[in-house]
Design a protein around this motif. Structure first.
Motif, PDB file in Angstrom:
ATOM      1  N   ASP A 164       8.603   6.508  -2.616  1.00 28.71           N
ATOM      2  CA  ASP A 164       7.198   6.949  -2.702  1.00 28.71           C
ATOM      3  C   ASP A 164       7.206   8.682  -2.496  1.00 28.71           C
ATOM      4  OD1 ASP A 164       6.168   4.497  -3.726  1.00 28.71           O
ATOM      5  OD2 ASP A 164       5.862   3.983  -1.714  1.00 28.71           O
ATOM      6  N   GLN A 165       8.211   9.132  -2.170  1.00 29.76           N
ATOM      7  CA  GLN A 165       7.995  10.509  -1.807  1.00 29.76           C
ATOM      8  C   GLN A 165       6.975  10.731  -0.750  1.00 29.76           C
ATOM      9  OE1 GLN A 165      10.148  13.345  -2.850  1.00 29.76           O
ATOM     10  NE2 GLN A 165      11.173  11.658  -2.811  1.00 29.76           N
ATOM     11  N   THR A 166       7.039   9.733   0.496  1.00 23.97           N
ATOM     12  CA  THR A 166       6.307  10.030   1.422  1.00 23.97           C
ATOM     13  C   THR A 166       6.482  11.298   2.205  1.00 23.97           C
ATOM     14  OG1 THR A 166       5.928   7.636   1.747  1.00 23.97           O
ATOM     15  CG2 THR A 166       5.515   8.877   3.798  1.00 23.97           C
ATOM     16  N   GLU A 167       5.590  11.865   2.603  1.00 24.63           N
ATOM     17  CA  GLU A 167       5.622  13.210   3.506  1.00 24.63           C
ATOM     18  C   GLU A 167       5.847  12.899   4.982  1.00 24.63           C
ATOM     19  OE1 GLU A 167       3.481  17.626   4.008  1.00 24.63           O
ATOM     20  OE2 GLU A 167       2.499  15.819   3.218  1.00 24.63           O
ATOM     21  N   TRP A 172       5.898  21.284  10.138  1.00 26.49           N
ATOM     22  CA  TRP A 172       7.239  20.918   9.420  1.00 26.49           C
ATOM     23  C   TRP A 172       6.954  19.740   8.482  1.00 26.49           C
ATOM     24  CZ3 TRP A 172      10.227  16.823   9.474  1.00 26.49           C
ATOM     25  CH2 TRP A 172      11.445  16.677   8.836  1.00 26.49           C
ATOM     26  N   SER A 173       7.659  19.687   7.441  1.00 26.14           N
ATOM     27  CA  SER A 173       7.661  18.107   6.738  1.00 26.14           C
ATOM     28  C   SER A 173       8.573  18.260   5.703  1.00 26.14           C
ATOM     29  CB  SER A 173       6.065  18.307   6.132  1.00 26.14           C
ATOM     30  OG  SER A 173       6.098  19.332   4.782  1.00 26.14           O
ATOM     31  N   ARG A 174       8.832  16.910   5.471  1.00 31.42           N
ATOM     32  CA  ARG A 174      10.088  16.701   4.352  1.00 31.42           C
ATOM     33  C   ARG A 174       9.589  15.400   3.687  1.00 31.42           C
ATOM     34  NH1 ARG A 174      11.256  21.024   5.257  1.00 31.42           N
ATOM     35  NH2 ARG A 174      13.492  21.952   5.732  1.00 31.42           N
ATOM     36  N   VAL A 191       0.931  -1.090  -0.029  1.00 28.61           N
ATOM     37  CA  VAL A 191       0.076   0.088   0.013  1.00 28.61           C
ATOM     38  C   VAL A 191       0.910   1.328  -0.096  1.00 28.61           C
ATOM     39  CG1 VAL A 191      -1.698   1.365   1.245  1.00 28.61           C
ATOM     40  CG2 VAL A 191      -1.708  -1.354   1.118  1.00 28.61           C
ATOM     41  N   LYS A 192       0.479   2.197  -0.723  1.00 29.12           N
ATOM     42  CA  LYS A 192       1.172   3.462  -0.855  1.00 29.12           C
ATOM     43  C   LYS A 192       1.117   4.201   0.227  1.00 29.12           C
ATOM     44  CE  LYS A 192       2.461   7.167  -4.104  1.00 29.12           C
ATOM     45  NZ  LYS A 192       2.629   7.593  -5.320  1.00 29.12           N
TER      46      LYS A 192
END
Length: 456
Positions: A55-58, A48-50, A34-35
């Motif tokens: 999958d470039q998960t945040e 804040w997030s990166r 699952v993505k």
């Protein structure tokens, strides 16, 4: 500084518990294909997030520190009509019901595994704890009526070995909830052979306890308390009542007036209760010479209470033992502890529902934060133990069949397995609203209880 320590300890514990819980969901979701779109510590607005990974998960930190979430590719929340077939295969609702059950159950399971890991580490390292030796008790107590007199070492409860005071309390708590008698194996001095001991068995009845007793120190209600050292004086403070009366370091106290002093705690209690009153104290000096001295404890204000003191140290530390286990035994013991704690939590919840246990036992974030601060100030072992117990509570609570919790989702999927079709969307919406109402009610009760505790 104390307030700051409490806040830091609370936030650190909460962060560990939330991250572990959500990582459980995250790892199993990835394992099931699952993505995962976002992993958030905290709720509400993202501060804040990166983005990381294929999958470039945040990975995000959100404003409200109570909780967290894992956001997956889900057709109920996102438009997936334009996604290619390879991506659609990774959508959550298109997975088999068994995969969805695994993903949802992984969060609470991660909390249980954290508790097992912490307990296993502590049991393997070795935890210093008070031994199960008991002090003299009132004649009216259940312990005295069972045949205990004080000085005995309790070695087993209903055939199960206990080595530390926490083990004894835990076993008796479980029996007290069932109102079952406790069969105690006790090691006593052998009067026929000075210096030797023998093992005897006594039965303490627990059915005399009421619900309110279980909310406090119920062992004291039974007459069970930690044995204390003999009433031998330590350091004597200069210009205090003890020094002025002629008491010396190493003096062994026998009597205060006509009352025989059984241990150091009994002596301290008599002094505290006798502010400004002359006391006739008899005993033996360290050199073996007897004495008979009159001491008048000075008055000392402690909050709204006035107590007596003579400015002499009296050792009160109980007999301590350090229990440690081999790694395999430590893990087995940790699994048992986690299971027993989970079962006890469910029993307590059940007894709350039928009115046998007060709803005052429900605690909220204020009380949890207070306990976090207290245990952190005591030491790392106490703090880690606190985290383990809270992790178990979090796991159990999330498994309750309440909509919006993991347990509610597991209930939906279990029904889907039984009926062969998913729960109707309208039913799910109604259940979600009901679940939010239940959670808000529980939170209101918890916060109310927290405020009452603070005020009292």
């Amino acid at each position: 500084m104390t307030f700051l320590q409490t806040v830091i300890a609370f936030l650190a514990a909460l962060a560990v518990l939330v991250v572990v819980h959500e990582l459980g969901h995250y790892w199993v979701a990835r394992w099931c294909g699952v993505k995962v779109l976002r992993f958030s510590v905290g709720m509400g607005k993202i501060v804040w997030s990166r983005r990381f990974g294929p999958d470039q998960t945040e990975w995000a930190i959100s404003m409200l520190p109570l909780g967290g979430y894992v956001k997956m590719l889900d057709a109920r929340e996102q438009d997936v009509s334009t996604l290619p077939p390879a991506e659609l295969k990774r959508e959550f609702t298109s997975q088999s019901v068994w995969k969805r059950i695994a993903i949802v159950a992984a969060g609470p399971l991660a909390n249980f595994l954290l508790a097992i890991a912490v307990f296993a580490g502590l049991y393997s390292y070795g935890v210093p704890e008070p031994a199960t030796r008991i002090r003299a008790m009132p004649e009216s107590s259940a312990a005295y009526q069972a045949g205990l007199r004080g000085g005995e070492l309790i070695t087993a409860v209903n055939g199960e070995t206990v080595r530390a005071w926490s083990d004894l309390r835990w076993k008796l708590t479980q029996l007290a909830l069932e109102k079952a008698p406790a069969r105690l194996d006790v090691q006593r001095p052998n009067p026929a052979s000075p210096g030797s001991t023998f093992v005897d068995t006594v039965t303490v009845r627990l059915d005399g306890l009421v619900t309110e007793d279980l909310e406090g120190d119920f062992l004291a209600k039974l007459g069970l308390d930690l044995a204390r050292p003999k009433p031998v004086l330590g350091k004597i403070m200069p210009d205090g009542p003890a020094m002025q009366a002629g008491l010396r370091e190493g003096d062994l106290i026998h009597k205060v007036g006509d009352i025989t002093v059984t241990d150091g705690l009994a002596f301290v209690e008599l002094i505290r209760a006798s502010s400004g009153k002359p006391l006739q104290i008899t005993g033996v000096h360290a050199n073996g010479q007897p004495f008979d001295i009159t001491v008048t404890p000075e008055s000392y204000s402690k909050g709204e209470q006035t107590i007596g003191r003579i400015k002499a140290e009296v050792p009160l530390a109980p007999e301590m033992i350090t229990t440690s286990d081999a790694p395999v035994a430590a893990v087995a013991k940790a699994v048992t502890k986690t299971w027993d704690t989970s079962v006890l939590t469910l029993k307590m919840l059940g007894k709350m529902l039928i009115g046998e246990v007060s709803w005052k036992n429900i605690t909220g974030p204020i009380t949890i934060a207070d306990y976090a601060g207290q245990t952190a100030r005591i030491g790392i072992i106490s703090y880690l133990t606190f985290i383990a117990f809270i992790s178990i509570s979090l796991g159990v609570m999330n498994l309750l069949p309440i909509p919006v919790l993991d347990g509610g989702l597991l209930l939906y999927y279990s029904l889907e397995l039984l009926t062969g079709r998913a729960l109707p969307e309208r039913v799910g919406e109604i259940a979600q609203r009901a679940g939010v109402g239940i959670l808000m009610t529980l939170m209101a009760v918890a916060v109310f209880n927290d405020i009452v505790r603070l005020m009292s």
